[in-house]
Design an enzyme around this catalytic site. Structure first.
Site, mmCIF file in Angstrom:
data_model
loop_
_atom_site.group_PDB
_atom_site.id
_atom_site.type_symbol
_atom_site.label_atom_id
_atom_site.label_comp_id
_atom_site.label_asym_id
_atom_site.label_seq_id
_atom_site.Cartn_x
_atom_site.Cartn_y
_atom_site.Cartn_z
ATOM 1 N N LYS A 1 -7.735 7.555 10.968
ATOM 2 C CA LYS A 1 -8.180 6.072 11.506
ATOM 3 C C LYS A 1 -7.819 5.616 12.856
ATOM 4 O O LYS A 1 -8.746 5.234 13.533
ATOM 5 C CB LYS A 1 -8.142 5.316 10.355
ATOM 6 C CG LYS A 1 -6.600 4.731 10.321
ATOM 7 C CD LYS A 1 -6.580 3.611 9.331
ATOM 8 C CE LYS A 1 -5.155 3.142 9.243
ATOM 9 N NZ LYS A 1 -5.043 1.931 8.348
ATOM 10 N N THR A 2 -6.384 5.616 13.066
ATOM 11 C CA THR A 2 -6.136 5.600 14.380
ATOM 12 C C THR A 2 -6.500 6.066 15.409
ATOM 13 O O THR A 2 -6.980 5.297 16.705
ATOM 14 C CB THR A 2 -4.441 5.633 14.441
ATOM 15 O OG1 THR A 2 -3.891 4.992 13.268
ATOM 16 C CG2 THR A 2 -3.847 5.281 15.828
ATOM 17 N N ASP B 1 -6.976 -3.872 11.359
ATOM 18 C CA ASP B 1 -6.710 -2.686 10.495
ATOM 19 C C ASP B 1 -6.162 -3.210 9.221
ATOM 20 O O ASP B 1 -5.730 -4.189 9.262
ATOM 21 C CB ASP B 1 -5.505 -1.987 11.374
ATOM 22 C CG ASP B 1 -5.351 -0.492 10.852
ATOM 23 O OD1 ASP B 1 -6.185 -0.041 10.084
ATOM 24 O OD2 ASP B 1 -4.396 -0.081 11.315
ATOM 25 N N GLU B 2 -6.195 -2.184 8.462
ATOM 26 C CA GLU B 2 -5.535 -2.734 6.987
ATOM 27 C C GLU B 2 -5.951 -3.831 6.481
ATOM 28 O O GLU B 2 -5.410 -4.640 5.926
ATOM 29 C CB GLU B 2 -3.988 -2.576 7.021
ATOM 30 C CG GLU B 2 -3.373 -1.288 7.431
ATOM 31 C CD GLU B 2 -3.074 0.179 6.576
ATOM 32 O OE1 GLU B 2 -3.925 -0.420 5.331
ATOM 33 O OE2 GLU B 2 -2.891 0.827 7.185
ATOM 34 N N GLN C 1 -5.727 1.273 -1.279
ATOM 35 C CA GLN C 1 -4.366 1.154 -0.984
ATOM 36 C C GLN C 1 -3.890 -0.292 -0.800
ATOM 37 O O GLN C 1 -2.940 -0.536 -0.033
ATOM 38 C CB GLN C 1 -4.266 1.890 0.608
ATOM 39 C CG GLN C 1 -4.581 3.255 0.571
ATOM 40 C CD GLN C 1 -4.056 3.779 1.902
ATOM 41 O OE1 GLN C 1 -3.013 3.830 2.473
ATOM 42 N NE2 GLN C 1 -5.196 4.393 2.728
ATOM 43 N N ARG D 1 1.309 10.548 0.627
ATOM 44 C CA ARG D 1 2.373 10.546 1.988
ATOM 45 C C ARG D 1 2.700 12.003 2.086
ATOM 46 O O ARG D 1 3.163 12.163 3.140
ATOM 47 C CB ARG D 1 3.718 9.642 1.273
ATOM 48 C CG ARG D 1 3.641 8.257 0.997
ATOM 49 C CD ARG D 1 2.789 7.422 2.155
ATOM 50 N NE ARG D 1 1.380 7.216 1.767
ATOM 51 C CZ ARG D 1 0.582 7.156 2.601
ATOM 52 N NH1 ARG D 1 0.666 6.840 3.888
ATOM 53 N NH2 ARG D 1 -0.775 6.731 1.951
#
Length: 752
Positions: free
Chosen positions: A28-29, A229-230, A260, A609
């Site tokens: 996504k970044t 973001d988030e 998340q 992760r």
């Protein structure tokens, strides 16, 4: 990089609301960076009209560097750098920037927030200090009955629910809330008097000024394109601020993953992302479901577990990565064996230590693994709430800087006025406090006129005047010198190094001096700024730093952390531990469907992760809270399809254990008894001998026999030195500088 079709779609949609559902590891970044590049190079949008908001300094820094690289321009040194670059910073950094910008143009009375531009930001310890003072000295309450930390939680909850102190009275429905109401009112008065804000206020006060139409319009025109973001982690104030800023042009893109959402205990509201389509009925939804991080087996398990939740946006994570290895399941007889197996795997595999990440549910669960790593002499780092900036020597020096910046900061003033010791005792401070309350004076005003305070003794007045001489010299230095040089002056004028290293061992002295040098080193990054500006910006940015922002990626060590802390990380190999019912998921979530679903999302975050190898472990028996407990395996384990799991062969561990035993026996017969006890305990605790009663040797040492610097021996860890002793609790150091706390009354140690 080449974007996939969904990433391309997210990149190209600019002029209306956009919801990007980005699963873990979906790049996504890179997508957001490509979107910014497209906006500037293809759509000819002015870079300074773009605001991209993140949650961590680390993520913001990564995005700034990527944007700068794609646009072939220099990365701004800080948020106040004056040139054409998108506003890419964290929520708190941007809102502080807006607050200071507004306060430089308007009087605080006009804004009705009673704040001046040189405000300071109180961290959690500062906040608790103010609350303890209110409870004890202003309301005459017993803090044991009404703990400051509990009151702080209620106040934070109120602020994050946008309930002011004035309106909190309507919330009072219990005796504790009645006390909270009184404390909350006084707390707000104290913050205003100190020209200070806490972390919750950063959002609340920004929202307050943006509700003023002329100010809102100014920032709507300044930032016409917003990316957040988030978004699933936003709380009520953050949600309202973003909604206000986007309300004029509606060029809002939010990125996140409801799967998340794991921070409800920090007032994050997952409904913000789920209900985004209700707020913007013309929203375009793009799902980034391809994972570029993990193997197919890890992804398949992640899907299997998260699909058990009901409250989420339906999606299916997939990857083109190879199958790789199965998920390895370690089911050990006890927690000591669990830790030993994990350490053996780390030692056996030919990977760097840094490639290993060990996760657990709560901070307290790291102890056994830490002990096993120490015995194996494997370097490790525990990342948790304790930060570099929480150490005494750092807090002291920062308090000096904060008082120089804002003389109204009463919390910092009380910390430094007798640090180093100047014989300005608590009674003198109480007398000055009374003057401050009765005459509405700040501490510098009281100190300047200390001769007029009749209640103070002559020697106390002299001590305070001597402090004032030092303080005035430091204020003069701050007008000429950048912050790194100012720190050196504080150390020099106060003789701080002599104070902080007195009575310490050589190693402890070196550690503290290294910490001070590191603080100066950090401050040199602001040397290019004007002196007072360097002080202001340094204090602001330090207040917003987390331990995760100080990660040394060059060092080779195993990393240990809670799952909550790990959300923005990935690693080659991940160990996920303590997978037992009532531990993970936690006991409190067992009967609450919403809480249980958040625990499952936490499990999903932990699994994703891992890039290549994932180990999951449980112990059939643990020593917890002074007793042996046996919990069934976590329900999350039962949700994993069996074809994805490979049971770890405990015989591999036993072979290594017996080999180690024989080596030690043959090389050092004197240690046979110690090794025999260890082997007996292992077999006694193993599942083959569970039916047999345990043999427990009760130890009752005479603690009067031990003093600081005594050399002691331990049957497992050999010879140690007591570096600190507080009645029964001792800090005992290995020769290789690790410190362990033990209760020497019951620990198997003897003086040598």
């Amino acid at each position: 990089m080449n974007l996939n079709p969904k990433q391309e779609e997210a990149k190209n949609k600019i002029d209306w609301p956009l919801l990007i559902i980005a699963w873990a590891g979906s790049w996504k970044t890179a997508t957001l960076t490509a979107r910014v590049q497209y906006m500037i190079k293809e759509k000819w949008i002015n870079p300074s009209e773009i605001m991209m908001v993140t949650f961590t300094n680390k993520a913001a820094s990564e995005m700034r560097e990527r944007v700068a690289k794609t646009l072939w321009i220099e990365v701004p040194r800080n948020i106040y750098s004056k040139y054409n670059f998108p506003m890419v910073w964290t929520f708190h950094s941007i809102w502080i920037f807006i607050l200071k910008d507004v306060l430089s143009k308007y009087l605080s009375e006009e804004l009705n927030i009673w704040l001046k531009k040189d405000f300071v930001i109180y961290d959690e310890s500062d906040k608790l200090s103010v609350l303890k003072n209110i409870l004890k000295n202003k309301l005459n309450l017993d803090e044991k009955e009404f703990p400051a930390r509990q009151v702080a939680f209620f106040i934070s909850n109120a602020k994050n629910s946008l309930i002011t102190a004035k309106w909190y009275e309507a919330e009072v429905d219990s005796s504790i809330k009645e006390i909270v109401y009184k404390v909350y009112l006084q707390y707000e008065k104290d913050l205003a008097q100190n020209n200070a804000i806490d972390f919750d206020d950063i959002l609340v006060k920004t929202l307050a000024v943006l509700r003023i139409p002329k100010i809102l319009n100014e920032y709507q025109e300044k930032y016409k394109y917003l990316m957040v973001d988030e978004y699933q982690d936003t709380n009520a104030p953050q949600y309202e601020i973003v909604k206000l800023l986007a309300s004029k042009y509606r060029n809002l893109a939010v990125v996140g993953d409801d799967s998340q959402s794991i921070y409800s205990w920090r007032w994050a509201d997952m409904r913000n992302i789920i209900n985004f389509r209700k707020d913007y009925n013309d929203v375009l939804i793009v799902k980034l479901e391809q994972n570029y991080r993990s193997t197919k087996k890890i992804i398949a398990w992640a899907n299997a577990v998260i699909n058990k939740n009901t409250s989420w946006i339906k999606k299916e994570l997939w990857t083109e990565n190879p199958e790789w290895e199965h998920i390895n399941y370690i089911e050990s007889p006890d927690d000591k064996t669990e830790a030993s197996i994990i350490v053996n795997i780390i030692k056996k595999k030919e990977w760097n230590y840094i490639d290993n990440l060990i996760l657990y549910r709560t901070n307290a669960q790291s102890r056994k693994i830490e002990e096993a790593l120490m015995v194996a002499n494997i370097p490790y780092r525990v990342i948790w709430w304790q930060k570099f900036y929480d150490r005494k020597e750092i807090k002291d020096l920062l308090s000096y800087l904060r008082v120089i910046h804002n003389p109204n900061d009463i919390v910092s003033m009380k910390r430094i006025i007798n640090t180093p010791t100047r014989k300005i005792w608590l009674k003198s401070i109480e007398i000055m406090d009374n003057y401050r309350e009765n005459f509405w004076l700040n501490y510098p005003q009281i100190i300047e006129n200390v001769d007029e305070i009749e209640e103070l003794k002559t020697w106390a007045k002299n001590a305070i005047q001597n402090f004032n001489i030092i303080f005035e010299d430091l204020v003069k230095s701050s007008e000429k010198k950048v912050v790194s040089e100012l720190i050196k002056d504080i150390i020099k004028f106060t003789k701080y190094e002599d104070y902080i290293t007195e009575w310490l061992s050589k190693e402890e002295k070196e550690a503290k001096l290294e910490n001070i040098d590191e603080l100066i080193n950090v401050a040199t990054e602001y040397n290019w700024m004007e002196s007072r500006e360097s002080l202001s910006v340094f204090l602001e940015e330090v207040a917003l730093i987390t331990d995760m922002d100080k990660n040394d990626e060059r060092a080779d060590y195993v990393t240990l952390m809670t799952i909550h802390t790990s959300k923005w990380l990935e690693q080659k190999r991940v160990f996920l531990t303590w997978l037992e019912e009532w531990l993970f998921p936690s006991f409190r979530s067992t009967w609450d469907q919403h809480a249980l679903e958040e625990e499952r999302r936490l499990m999903y975050v932990a699994m994703t992760r891992a890039r290549e190898e994932l180990y999951i472990s449980r112990a059939k028996e643990r020593f917890n809270f002074g007793d042996f407990v046996r919990n069934p395996e976590s329900r999350f384990l039962k949700e994993i399809p069996l074809e994805y799991i490979l049971n770890y062969d405990l015989w591999e561990y036993l072979k290594g254990w017996w080999f180690s035993f024989w080596n030690n026996f043959s090389s050092n017969n004197e240690s046979f008894n110690d090794w025999f006890n260890d082997s007996f305990n292992f077999w006694n605790n193993s599942w083959w001998f569970k039916s047999k009663p345990k043999v427990i040797v009760k130890i009752n040492n005479d603690i009067s026999m031990f003093v600081r610097w005594d050399k002691v021996s331990h049957p497992k860890f050999w010879n140690w030195i007591i570096t600190s002793l507080n009645w029964e609790l001792a800090e005992i150091a290995f020769s290789w500088k690790w410190i362990v706390k033990m209760n020497i009354k019951i620990a198997p140690v003897r003086k040598i």
